[in-house]
Design an enzyme around this catalytic site. Structure first.
Site, mmCIF file in Angstrom:
data_model
loop_
_atom_site.group_PDB
_atom_site.id
_atom_site.type_symbol
_atom_site.label_atom_id
_atom_site.label_comp_id
_atom_site.label_asym_id
_atom_site.label_seq_id
_atom_site.Cartn_x
_atom_site.Cartn_y
_atom_site.Cartn_z
ATOM 1 N N GLU A 55 0.861 -1.184 0.000
ATOM 2 C CA GLU A 55 0.000 0.000 0.000
ATOM 3 C C GLU A 55 0.892 1.227 0.000
ATOM 4 O O GLU A 55 1.750 1.373 0.874
ATOM 5 C CB GLU A 55 -0.874 0.054 1.259
ATOM 6 N N ASP A 66 -4.939 8.255 9.972
ATOM 7 C CA ASP A 66 -3.542 8.300 10.370
ATOM 8 C C ASP A 66 -3.367 8.745 11.819
ATOM 9 O O ASP A 66 -3.859 9.797 12.224
ATOM 10 C CB ASP A 66 -2.761 9.266 9.472
#
Length: 272
Positions: A55, A66
């Site tokens: 990824e 995140d």
């Protein structure tokens, strides 16, 4: 960008792992972290050391999943002048290894570039598809059409909070695999456990024959082994990013540490 390369899709990687009686190892790093060439070197190291699928994160100033570690890496990429075209350079360099290479991105950068243009550039670079954590299929019809026209993988997310109906409508539009978030919250803050994710994996498998990958919170070989008892793929991001951040002053040492961690995780998915 050079001539288009032929991109591998994730289905082949999952089939190989299944034939070996193990889960697949999926590794994540942001593009252009620590810089464009550094991210290419790091991702190729991860492939060489045992990652089955890669990824590549698209650095974006308004992250969705995140946690602080990945945010730090993303900010470094942005401060270094990251541009979306850099993403496709990284994807192409990794895809040339024959490893399925997906892009993990918030939806806004795709929409801003233009869905058709983004999909074509991804396909031209040999990318396998997109992982889109902040959009559900009902609001991604243009992407679904663009992906279907190019046979690109469409990876949407399910979470412990997802209803059975939501899981079914999500998996119906996935191709490649389904991304199951092992915990609620952002990456790198809590470790997923086999007991915690097993119910979500079971509910997801009740709706689809696609492989189910588990991400968020995986950082050790032992944890990868435990989760591999339930999932078809183990997705690791924060641990890889942290390894490079811990060796920011010595790139060679960082790559060596990255190789060691990848090999540990690869042994973990095989141990199960």
């Amino acid at each position: 960008m050079s001539a288009p390369v032929s991109g591998a899709r994730t289905a082949a990687a999952f089939e190989r792992a299944r034939a070996e009686g193990r889960a697949a190892l999926v590794g994540y790093l942001p593009a252009a972290f620590p810089d464009v060439e550094g991210s290419i070197a790091a991702l190729r190291t991860m492939v060489d050391a045992g990652c089955d699928v890669i990824e590549v994160g698209l650095p974006y100033s308004d992250p969705v999943m995140d946690g602080p570690t990945i945010q730090r890496a993303v900010q470094q990429a942005l401060d270094g002048g990251f541009r979306v075209d850099d993403l496709f350079r990284v994807v192409e360099a990794v895809a040339e290894t024959g490893t399925p290479t997906l892009v993990m991105t918030s939806w806004n950068p795709v929409e801003r570039r233009g869905v058709e243009r983004f999909a074509q550039q991804l396909d031209d670079a040999g990318g396998a598809g997109l992982i889109t954590p902040d959009i559900i299929p009902e609001f991604a019809l243009e992407w679904i059409a663009a992906a279907d026209a190019r046979d690109l993988d469409k990876v949407f997310l399910v979470a412990p909070s997802s209803t059975d109906e939501r899981i079914a409508t999500t998996t119906a539009q996935c191709r490649g695999f389904v991304y199951a978030t092992g915990i609620m919250g952002v990456t790198g803050t809590t470790q997923a456990t086999a007991e915690g994710v097993a119910p979500l994996i079971a509910r997801t498998r009740a709706t689809t024959d696609l492989p189910v990958g588990v991400g968020v919170g995986v950082s050790t070989g032992a944890q990868a082994a435990a989760l591999s008892e339930h999932a078809d793929a183990i997705i690791v991001g924060t641990a890889f990013v942290r390894t490079l951040l811990d060796h920011a002053d010595d790139r060679d040492a960082g790559l060596a540490a990255l190789r060691t961690l990848t090999e540990e995780l690869a042994r973990g998915v095989r141990r199960a």
